[in-house]
Design an enzyme around this catalytic site. Structure first.
Site, PDB file in Angstrom:
ATOM      1  N   TRP A 324      11.384 -17.309 -18.613  1.00 50.39           N
ATOM      2  CA  TRP A 324      12.047 -16.063 -18.250  1.00 50.39           C
ATOM      3  C   TRP A 324      11.365 -14.869 -18.920  1.00 50.39           C
ATOM      4  O   TRP A 324      11.296 -13.784 -18.340  1.00 50.39           O
ATOM      5  CB  TRP A 324      13.517 -16.101 -18.678  1.00 50.39           C
ATOM      6  CG  TRP A 324      14.252 -14.814 -18.467  1.00 50.39           C
ATOM      7  CD1 TRP A 324      14.845 -14.362 -17.321  1.00 50.39           C
ATOM      8  CD2 TRP A 324      14.475 -13.776 -19.442  1.00 50.39           C
ATOM      9  NE1 TRP A 324      15.421 -13.133 -17.516  1.00 50.39           N
ATOM     10  CE2 TRP A 324      15.212 -12.744 -18.814  1.00 50.39           C
ATOM     11  CE3 TRP A 324      14.139 -13.631 -20.790  1.00 50.39           C
ATOM     12  CZ2 TRP A 324      15.599 -11.590 -19.482  1.00 50.39           C
ATOM     13  CZ3 TRP A 324      14.522 -12.477 -21.459  1.00 50.39           C
ATOM     14  CH2 TRP A 324      15.245 -11.482 -20.803  1.00 50.39           C
ATOM     15  N   HIS A 325      10.836 -15.082 -20.121  1.00 47.58           N
ATOM     16  CA  HIS A 325      10.220 -13.978 -20.851  1.00 47.58           C
ATOM     17  C   HIS A 325       8.885 -13.548 -20.252  1.00 47.58           C
ATOM     18  O   HIS A 325       8.451 -12.414 -20.489  1.00 47.58           O
ATOM     19  CB  HIS A 325      10.012 -14.367 -22.320  1.00 47.58           C
ATOM     20  CG  HIS A 325      11.259 -14.287 -23.135  1.00 47.58           C
ATOM     21  ND1 HIS A 325      12.181 -15.310 -23.203  1.00 47.58           N
ATOM     22  CD2 HIS A 325      11.759 -13.292 -23.917  1.00 47.58           C
ATOM     23  CE1 HIS A 325      13.173 -14.964 -23.995  1.00 47.58           C
ATOM     24  NE2 HIS A 325      12.952 -13.753 -24.439  1.00 47.58           N
ATOM     25  N   GLY A 326       8.235 -14.401 -19.509  1.00 49.06           N
ATOM     26  CA  GLY A 326       6.961 -13.998 -18.934  1.00 49.06           C
ATOM     27  C   GLY A 326       6.296 -15.118 -18.174  1.00 49.06           C
ATOM     28  O   GLY A 326       6.524 -16.296 -18.441  1.00 49.06           O
ATOM     29  N   PHE A 470       9.581  -7.751 -19.693  1.00 47.14           N
ATOM     30  CA  PHE A 470      10.270  -8.980 -19.327  1.00 47.14           C
ATOM     31  C   PHE A 470      11.337  -8.721 -18.277  1.00 47.14           C
ATOM     32  O   PHE A 470      11.890  -9.652 -17.742  1.00 47.14           O
ATOM     33  CB  PHE A 470      10.909  -9.635 -20.563  1.00 47.14           C
ATOM     34  CG  PHE A 470       9.912  -9.887 -21.672  1.00 47.14           C
ATOM     35  CD1 PHE A 470       8.651 -10.358 -21.369  1.00 47.14           C
ATOM     36  CD2 PHE A 470      10.239  -9.634 -22.985  1.00 47.14           C
ATOM     37  CE1 PHE A 470       7.729 -10.590 -22.384  1.00 47.14           C
ATOM     38  CE2 PHE A 470       9.327  -9.876 -23.998  1.00 47.14           C
ATOM     39  CZ  PHE A 470       8.069 -10.343 -23.698  1.00 47.14           C
TER      40      PHE A 470
END
Length: 470
Positions: A324-326, A470
């Site tokens: 989800w962060h990248g 993000f």
């Protein structure tokens, strides 16, 4: 438009004047906030306002269909379609080129010459946050945790409210929508809001930005040019930087929302004082960790079906939390480390216990958790796996080389950032009570002088907040 800028100050003052002029007309105030939020978002790229509006429409329509139906099968279908549409939008803009790159790398490993073309999709700022808002809303309507939103204006404001739009916190519909039903009768907490703004500016403009420019960025850009002492200092520096950067944004977001008459939940609670990894996640980015718990970990089965399934669910949750962060494998590695650490901690709980009892045990536990979190941050911050591997290799072997980056200012900022994690609980509230006796004009003047001083002391320019990407 960044919070610590004159542009944002002017934007906020104009919007606040408009809200004050509409005293008593709550619907008109909400319309002004929606318009202001879309203007705020358009400052990055006006075309993505249509994407935000589309995500809002999906959430609103899906919520109406789920709330109006008493057929369980139909409700499940609408829920599935709504979540799928949100994930398709997120996947297209955030992960499409990552999937193409991964496919091309796999093809190269297999000896295939043909490569898929890249789409070069521009990543809309904050897309992960408003997507999570939409998914949580329709899921909560399905579960019965919140009533369906009948007012399009309320849904538009819930999805677009500018303080949390681009970097959180992730505010649940059950927490925010009731605040849109009627004006709050509580007084605006001006003192607490000003304290959060000043504290956030100190953390972002002075601590985070100076650590980034003076230590973290140069060391992570070329780790093979530095010895292990510099790399260790940069690792500590990034741990403090990302905390100060992200918590600064959410502190200012909470304060700005409060000045607009709305409450946001706390998003950080001294995470680096944690003595267990589980405790770290109860203190770090609380809105995300609880979102992952309630909408991913628990639906997977949580800890209800035996130890092996619990470990699996922890790993899946943190892997997806990492991605989800990248869109990069380094984030998958970061998530895998935390998932594995949480699983190992739960596995070891019978002989470790919930929390250490003795002082020595607490100190040792804190050191282990803190350094584990710092080690995982290396993958989070490094440009890619190659840089991370060089960084870790040099960190393990370069202890005979002299230190180049041990400026007293950088060491002091790291020490201040870590020491702040151990302030006694309630310190913020006690200072707020003391300042409550000061008249508003005095608080405003003092805040203006302090903010001007912070701006003068900070480095040239204002770097974007880390979590914008993000």
């Amino acid at each position: 438009m960044l919070f610590p800028t004159l542009d944002f100050l002017l934007f906020f003052l104009v919007m606040a004047a408009a809200l004050a002029a509409l005293d008593g007309r709550f619907a008109a105030k909400k319309a002004v906030l929606v318009a202001a939020s879309y203007f705020f978002y358009a400052q990055w790229d006006w075309r993505f306002c249509f994407l935000l509006a589309g995500s809002t429409a999906i959430s609103y329509i899906a919520g109406l269909l789920i709330g109006a139906s008493h057929n369980p099968a139909r409700r499940r279908v609408v829920l599935s379609i709504g979540i799928a549409l949100h994930l398709i939008i997120l996947g297209t803009f955030k992960y499409l080129d990552f999937l193409v790159l991964s496919a091309n790398q796999l093809a190269h490993m297999l000896g295939l010459e043909h490569e898929l073309p890249f789409f070069e999709v521009l990543l809309p700022v904050g897309i992960s946050f408003f997507t999570f808002h939409g998914i949580s809303y329709i899921t909560d309507v399905y579960r019965g945790d919140v009533a369906m939103c009948r007012q399009p204006l309320d849904m538009a404001l819930y999805m677009s409210f500018f303080p949390q739009l681009v970097a959180g916190p992730i505010v649940r519909a059950a927490y925010f929508l009731p605040q849109l039903a009627r004006p709050s009768g509580e007084p605006i907490p001006v003192v607490a809001a000003l304290m959060l703004i000043v504290g956030g500016m100190v953390k972002k403009v002075i601590i985070a930005n100076y650590l980034a420019t003076g230590l973290v960025d140069p060391v992570f850009a070329a780790p093979d040019n530095y010895g292990a002492p510099d790399l260790l200092l940069a690792t500590y520096g990034y741990a403090v930087q990302i905390y100060c950067d992200f918590s600064a944004y959410t502190d200012i977001a909470i304060a700005v929302a409060a000045l607009c008459g709305f409450r946001f939940p706390r998003n950080f609670n001294q995470p680096y004082r944690a003595q267990r990894l589980r405790e770290f996640w109860q203190r770090w980015h609380i809105s995300l960790s609880t979102w992952l718990r309630d909408y991913l970990y628990k639906p997977l089965g949580g800890n209800r079906y035996g130890r092996l399934n619990t470990y699996r669910n922890l790993m899946i949750t943190m892997l997806l939390g990492g991605i989800w962060h990248g869109a990069a494998w380094k984030f998958v590695m970061w998530g895998a480390l935390h998932g594995g650490g949480l699983a190992f901690e739960r596995m070891s709980q019978p002989w470790l216990g919930q929390r250490p009892v003795s002082l020595v045990g607490r100190v040792v536990s804190w050191l282990i958790v803190f350094h584990f979190v710092c080690f995982a941050w290396i993958f989070f911050r490094a440009e890619d796996f190659t840089v991370a591997s060089v960084f870790i290799r040099r960190l393990a072997s370069g202890w005979n080389e002299p230190m180049q980056q041990a400026q007293p200012a950088m060491v002091a900022l790291i020490a201040i950032g870590i020491a702040g994690q151990f302030l006694p609980p309630g310190s913020f509230e006690r200072v707020g009570l003391a300042l409550a006796r000061v008249p508003y004009w005095g608080l405003g003047a003092a805040t203006g002088i302090i903010l001007a001083a912070i701006n003068a002391l900070g480095p040239e320019g204002i770097a974007p907040f880390i979590y914008f990407r993000f």
